[in-house]
Scaffold this motif. Sequence first.
Motif, PDB file in Angstrom:
ATOM      1  N   THR A 161      98.507  23.393 -75.062  1.00  0.00           N
ATOM      2  CA  THR A 161      99.321  22.223 -74.747  1.00  0.00           C
ATOM      3  C   THR A 161      98.409  21.060 -74.387  1.00  0.00           C
ATOM      4  OG1 THR A 161     101.052  23.680 -73.935  1.00  0.00           O
ATOM      5  CG2 THR A 161     101.215  21.362 -73.320  1.00  0.00           C
ATOM      6  N   THR A 162      98.391  20.054 -75.245  1.00  0.00           N
ATOM      7  CA  THR A 162      97.492  18.919 -75.036  1.00  0.00           C
ATOM      8  C   THR A 162      97.946  18.005 -73.903  1.00  0.00           C
ATOM      9  OG1 THR A 162      98.660  17.654 -76.729  1.00  0.00           O
ATOM     10  CG2 THR A 162      96.744  18.923 -77.440  1.00  0.00           C
ATOM     11  N   LYS A 163      99.162  18.149 -73.475  1.00  0.00           N
ATOM     12  CA  LYS A 163      99.717  17.329 -72.399  1.00  0.00           C
ATOM     13  C   LYS A 163      98.850  17.396 -71.127  1.00  0.00           C
ATOM     14  CE  LYS A 163     103.735  17.385 -69.332  1.00  0.00           C
ATOM     15  NZ  LYS A 163     105.017  18.009 -69.064  1.00  0.00           N
ATOM     16  N   PHE A 182      99.156  28.888 -62.576  1.00  0.00           N
ATOM     17  CA  PHE A 182      98.432  28.910 -61.303  1.00  0.00           C
ATOM     18  C   PHE A 182      98.536  30.290 -60.652  1.00  0.00           C
ATOM     19  CE2 PHE A 182      98.221  28.363 -56.687  1.00  0.00           C
ATOM     20  CZ  PHE A 182      96.981  27.760 -56.565  1.00  0.00           C
ATOM     21  N   LYS A 183      99.730  30.846 -60.655  1.00  0.00           N
ATOM     22  CA  LYS A 183      99.950  32.155 -60.039  1.00  0.00           C
ATOM     23  C   LYS A 183      99.128  33.245 -60.744  1.00  0.00           C
ATOM     24  CE  LYS A 183     103.720  35.315 -58.880  1.00  0.00           C
ATOM     25  NZ  LYS A 183     103.510  35.704 -57.549  1.00  0.00           N
ATOM     26  N   ILE A 184      99.111  33.218 -62.068  1.00  0.00           N
ATOM     27  CA  ILE A 184      98.324  34.206 -62.816  1.00  0.00           C
ATOM     28  C   ILE A 184      96.846  34.063 -62.479  1.00  0.00           C
ATOM     29  CG2 ILE A 184      97.542  34.878 -65.126  1.00  0.00           C
ATOM     30  CD1 ILE A 184     100.368  34.031 -66.128  1.00  0.00           C
ATOM     31  N   LEU A 185      96.346  32.843 -62.491  1.00  0.00           N
ATOM     32  CA  LEU A 185      94.927  32.618 -62.233  1.00  0.00           C
ATOM     33  C   LEU A 185      94.552  32.969 -60.795  1.00  0.00           C
ATOM     34  CD1 LEU A 185      94.455  29.262 -64.160  1.00  0.00           C
ATOM     35  CD2 LEU A 185      93.736  31.551 -64.878  1.00  0.00           C
ATOM     36  N   LYS A 186      95.443  32.705 -59.863  1.00  0.00           N
ATOM     37  CA  LYS A 186      95.157  32.978 -58.451  1.00  0.00           C
ATOM     38  C   LYS A 186      95.272  34.464 -58.116  1.00  0.00           C
ATOM     39  CE  LYS A 186      96.501  30.988 -53.977  1.00  0.00           C
ATOM     40  NZ  LYS A 186      96.151  31.885 -53.051  1.00  0.00           N
ATOM     41  N   ILE A 212     101.034  33.388 -71.889  1.00  0.00           N
ATOM     42  CA  ILE A 212     101.315  32.212 -71.051  1.00  0.00           C
ATOM     43  C   ILE A 212     100.086  31.317 -70.961  1.00  0.00           C
ATOM     44  CG2 ILE A 212     101.802  31.470 -68.674  1.00  0.00           C
ATOM     45  CD1 ILE A 212     103.568  34.058 -68.482  1.00  0.00           C
ATOM     46  N   LEU A 213      98.924  31.927 -70.740  1.00  0.00           N
ATOM     47  CA  LEU A 213      97.686  31.157 -70.624  1.00  0.00           C
ATOM     48  C   LEU A 213      97.307  30.491 -71.945  1.00  0.00           C
ATOM     49  CD1 LEU A 213      95.675  33.603 -68.363  1.00  0.00           C
ATOM     50  CD2 LEU A 213      96.686  31.408 -67.698  1.00  0.00           C
TER      51      LEU A 213
END
Length: 122
Positions: free
Chosen positions: A71-73, A101-105, A64-65
């Motif tokens: 993704t250049t967006k 965000f959830k994974i990183l947090k 996912i990361l």
Amino acid sequence: VTTAPARRHDSCDTERTDMSSKLTSHFRGTKSDRRSSTGKGKGKVVARVEDDDENTEEVNYLRILKTFDMTTKYGPALGLTRMERWERAEKLNLDPPADVFKILKDHDEGGKFTECVWERLV
């Protein structure tokens, strides 16, 4: 009355058959023998599957990361942590993925998910 010429028995045909049978008998089974002698057999495949079972969640997070990184967006990835990039994309209303965000947090113990894929390659 014309008769078809008799086919000459060619010694080349016999030699070719002998040679191919020698080659076939010489190489028969050696591929599997080599595989087992180097340790690349079923045991190693089973071990790899067991390792995948243990790390499946982490592998999914990394997938996912990596997608987020590629993704250049969401803007440039170099020079920023993934969280900084996610927050910047959020401020610019680029709709970054909530699961990133959830994974990183929630799952970034020890900072193993902090850097983008490109950080040490470029």
